[in-house]
Design a protein around this motif. Sequence first.
Motif, PDB file in Angstrom:
ATOM      1  N   SER A   1      13.645  13.432  51.308  1.00  0.00           N
ATOM      2  CA  SER A   1      13.064  14.642  51.808  1.00  0.00           C
ATOM      3  C   SER A   1      11.850  14.467  52.476  1.00  0.00           C
ATOM      4  O   SER A   1      10.858  13.679  52.092  1.00  0.00           O
ATOM      5  N   ALA A   2      11.551  15.406  53.338  1.00  0.00           N
ATOM      6  CA  ALA A   2      10.361  15.130  54.275  1.00  0.00           C
ATOM      7  C   ALA A   2       9.500  15.845  53.777  1.00  0.00           C
ATOM      8  O   ALA A   2       8.263  15.952  54.162  1.00  0.00           O
ATOM      9  N   ALA A   3       9.755  16.757  52.771  1.00  0.00           N
ATOM     10  CA  ALA A   3       8.718  17.783  52.161  1.00  0.00           C
ATOM     11  C   ALA A   3       7.759  16.890  51.125  1.00  0.00           C
ATOM     12  O   ALA A   3       7.995  15.994  50.885  1.00  0.00           O
ATOM     13  N   ALA A   4       6.677  17.600  51.088  1.00  0.00           N
ATOM     14  CA  ALA A   4       5.670  17.017  50.421  1.00  0.00           C
ATOM     15  C   ALA A   4       6.037  17.132  48.757  1.00  0.00           C
ATOM     16  O   ALA A   4       6.639  17.896  48.397  1.00  0.00           O
TER      17      ALA A   4
ATOM     18  N   ILE B   1      18.199  18.325  45.464  1.00  0.00           N
ATOM     19  CA  ILE B   1      18.875  18.529  46.741  1.00  0.00           C
ATOM     20  C   ILE B   1      20.126  19.451  45.945  1.00  0.00           C
ATOM     21  O   ILE B   1      20.688  19.182  44.752  1.00  0.00           O
ATOM     22  N   THR B   2      20.718  20.341  46.661  1.00  0.00           N
ATOM     23  CA  THR B   2      21.772  21.100  46.256  1.00  0.00           C
ATOM     24  C   THR B   2      22.727  21.653  47.065  1.00  0.00           C
ATOM     25  O   THR B   2      22.799  21.390  48.135  1.00  0.00           O
ATOM     26  N   LEU B   3      23.856  22.312  46.487  1.00  0.00           N
ATOM     27  CA  LEU B   3      24.890  22.744  47.354  1.00  0.00           C
ATOM     28  C   LEU B   3      25.085  24.306  47.119  1.00  0.00           C
ATOM     29  O   LEU B   3      24.837  24.910  46.131  1.00  0.00           O
ATOM     30  N   GLN B   4      25.600  24.952  48.371  1.00  0.00           N
ATOM     31  CA  GLN B   4      25.936  26.296  48.390  1.00  0.00           C
ATOM     32  C   GLN B   4      27.189  26.388  48.924  1.00  0.00           C
ATOM     33  O   GLN B   4      27.361  25.704  50.148  1.00  0.00           O
ATOM     34  N   PHE B   5      28.280  27.153  48.795  1.00  0.00           N
ATOM     35  CA  PHE B   5      29.609  27.200  49.005  1.00  0.00           C
ATOM     36  C   PHE B   5      29.681  28.610  49.848  1.00  0.00           C
ATOM     37  O   PHE B   5      29.485  29.560  49.298  1.00  0.00           O
ATOM     38  N   ASN B   6      30.493  28.550  50.947  1.00  0.00           N
ATOM     39  CA  ASN B   6      30.737  29.557  51.817  1.00  0.00           C
ATOM     40  C   ASN B   6      29.637  30.771  52.042  1.00  0.00           C
ATOM     41  O   ASN B   6      29.729  31.754  51.880  1.00  0.00           O
ATOM     42  N   ASN B   7      28.330  30.210  52.239  1.00  0.00           N
ATOM     43  CA  ASN B   7      27.109  30.920  52.428  1.00  0.00           C
ATOM     44  C   ASN B   7      26.876  31.881  51.225  1.00  0.00           C
ATOM     45  O   ASN B   7      26.282  32.908  51.376  1.00  0.00           O
TER      46      ASN B   7
ATOM     47  N   SER C   1      14.031  11.526  46.471  1.00  0.00           N
ATOM     48  CA  SER C   1      12.599  11.078  46.879  1.00  0.00           C
ATOM     49  C   SER C   1      11.948  12.141  47.788  1.00  0.00           C
ATOM     50  O   SER C   1      12.426  12.563  48.878  1.00  0.00           O
ATOM     51  N   GLY C   2      10.763  12.579  47.654  1.00  0.00           N
ATOM     52  CA  GLY C   2       9.927  13.173  48.644  1.00  0.00           C
ATOM     53  C   GLY C   2       9.097  12.405  49.398  1.00  0.00           C
ATOM     54  O   GLY C   2       9.040  11.579  49.296  1.00  0.00           O
ATOM     55  N   SER C   3       8.370  13.149  50.343  1.00  0.00           N
ATOM     56  CA  SER C   3       7.517  12.605  51.223  1.00  0.00           C
ATOM     57  C   SER C   3       6.297  11.683  50.590  1.00  0.00           C
ATOM     58  O   SER C   3       5.597  10.832  51.134  1.00  0.00           O
ATOM     59  N   ASP C   4       5.928  12.235  49.441  1.00  0.00           N
ATOM     60  CA  ASP C   4       4.884  11.290  48.727  1.00  0.00           C
ATOM     61  C   ASP C   4       5.204  10.056  47.775  1.00  0.00           C
ATOM     62  O   ASP C   4       4.296   9.435  47.206  1.00  0.00           O
TER      63      ASP C   4
ATOM     64  N   GLY D   1      15.902  21.083  49.691  1.00  0.00           N
ATOM     65  CA  GLY D   1      14.608  21.430  48.886  1.00  0.00           C
ATOM     66  C   GLY D   1      13.260  21.335  50.099  1.00  0.00           C
ATOM     67  O   GLY D   1      12.197  20.689  49.518  1.00  0.00           O
ATOM     68  N   GLY D   2      13.554  21.715  50.961  1.00  0.00           N
ATOM     69  CA  GLY D   2      12.557  21.414  52.094  1.00  0.00           C
ATOM     70  C   GLY D   2      13.284  20.841  53.245  1.00  0.00           C
ATOM     71  O   GLY D   2      14.345  21.584  53.502  1.00  0.00           O
ATOM     72  N   THR D   3      13.268  19.816  53.950  1.00  0.00           N
ATOM     73  CA  THR D   3      14.033  19.310  55.052  1.00  0.00           C
ATOM     74  C   THR D   3      14.293  17.750  54.603  1.00  0.00           C
ATOM     75  O   THR D   3      13.530  16.869  54.026  1.00  0.00           O
ATOM     76  N   PHE D   4      15.277  17.264  55.346  1.00  0.00           N
ATOM     77  CA  PHE D   4      15.950  15.785  55.147  1.00  0.00           C
ATOM     78  C   PHE D   4      14.899  14.871  56.049  1.00  0.00           C
ATOM     79  O   PHE D   4      14.431  15.316  57.168  1.00  0.00           O
TER      80      PHE D   4
END
Lengths: 172, 189
Positions: free
Chosen positions: B58-61, B67-73, B107-110, B169-172
Motif C-alpha cells: 500500500s502507498a498509504a501511511a 486488503i479486502t474484496l467486495q463483490f458486485n459492488n 505492507s504500508g508506506s512506512d 486500504g488506501g492505494t496500491f
Amino acid sequence: MAVIEAIATQYLEADAATVTFGSIPASYEHLQLRASLRSTSGVYAMRLKINLNGDTGTNYSNHNVRGSTSSPTAYAQTGAAYIQTSDGMHGSSLPPGEYASFIMDILDYANTNKNTTCSLMAGSALTHTDNRVQFGSGLWDNTAAITTILFTPNAGSFSRGCEFTLYGLNSA
Amino acid sequence: MADPSYIVDGVLEDGEAWVGISTATPSSADVSFVSTDDGQVGDFSQYMDLVIISYCRSAAAGSWKDITLQFNNDTGSNYSAQDLYGNGTSVGAQRTNPTSTGLAYISGSDSTANVFSAVIHNIFDINSGKWKSLTVQSAGESSNPDTAWMEAGIWKSQAAITEIDVKAGGTFAAGSMISLFGILPRMVA
C-alpha cells in the motif's frame, strides 16, 4: 499436456453419503482437490473424513491449527482410521446458502517410494459461533500411489449442491 | 465471435483448467475485475472458482494496511469472516462481520522499502445459487506486524459474481501486481 487439468468434477444433484474419486491416473506430478461442502446433519460444525486407496486401517495422522472467534487452537491425531479436518465443514443448521470451502493438495502422489503427505485448508460455519478457519496436514503411512480418494462427512450425507473437482498438476 | 481456447472446431477439448484472465499493476487506485460477459477468457460465467494472486504494497501511511474484496459492488454488511494469524511469537484469531471480505494485511508506506506482501484469494463456486465462500492466505514482512495470516470468508448473496473490487486500504504502491485466474471444472466426459 496442460499444466493443470481438471481430472473430474462431481456436482451433487442429490444428497450423497460419500464422494469418491477413483481410477486416478498416475500421469500427474501433484493433485489438488477443491470443494464446496455441506452436510444434511442438523449441526453447526463437523469433521470431513478422508480415506486413500480404500484403506480404513489406523494408518493416518494429521495436525490442524484452527481459528474460531478469538480462539486459536491446535489439534493432532495419530493412528487414526482417516485424515480429518478439525470441524472444517458444517451441517444443515446453517442458512441454506452457506457451504464450506475446502482445498487439499497431495504432492508427488504417484511416487511409490514416499508416504503420502497432504495439506488441507478449510473455512466453515462463518455465520455462526462455530465458525472455523483452519490449515492442516495429513499423512497416510503407505508408499502406494494414490488411485482413490474417499470423502465422508462425520454425520449425515453431503448435501445436494456440494461440488468437488480434482485437478492434476504438471510442471510442463 | 471467436471461440475460447478450449473449443476447437466446435468441439470441447481438454486443456488448461487454470486460465489467466487479467493482471493489474496498479500504482494508485483500487483494482476492479469485471466479467466481460462475452464467452471469452474474461467471462466469469464459465468458471467454477476464481483465484486472485497478489504481490502488493500500500502507498498509504502506516507500517501495514488491509486488503479486502467486495463483490458486485455490494458495500453493505453482507460479509462474514474468521481469521487466524501469527505475528512474531503470538497467535490470534478474530471473527468479523464487515462490509467486505477476504481480509489480509499488506505492507504500508512506512514499512521497509521494497518489501511487498503475498496474498492468495480462492473464491468458490462463483456461479452457483449458494452464498459465495472464499479462503485467503497471506504473508507479510512489514516490520510491524510481520504476519502470517489466513481467513475464511463468505458473501451472503446467491448472485453470480460478475465484479470483484480489490481494495488496498488506501492505494496500491507502484510495483504492485494483482492477477486473476479462472478455474474451470472438468467439462469433457
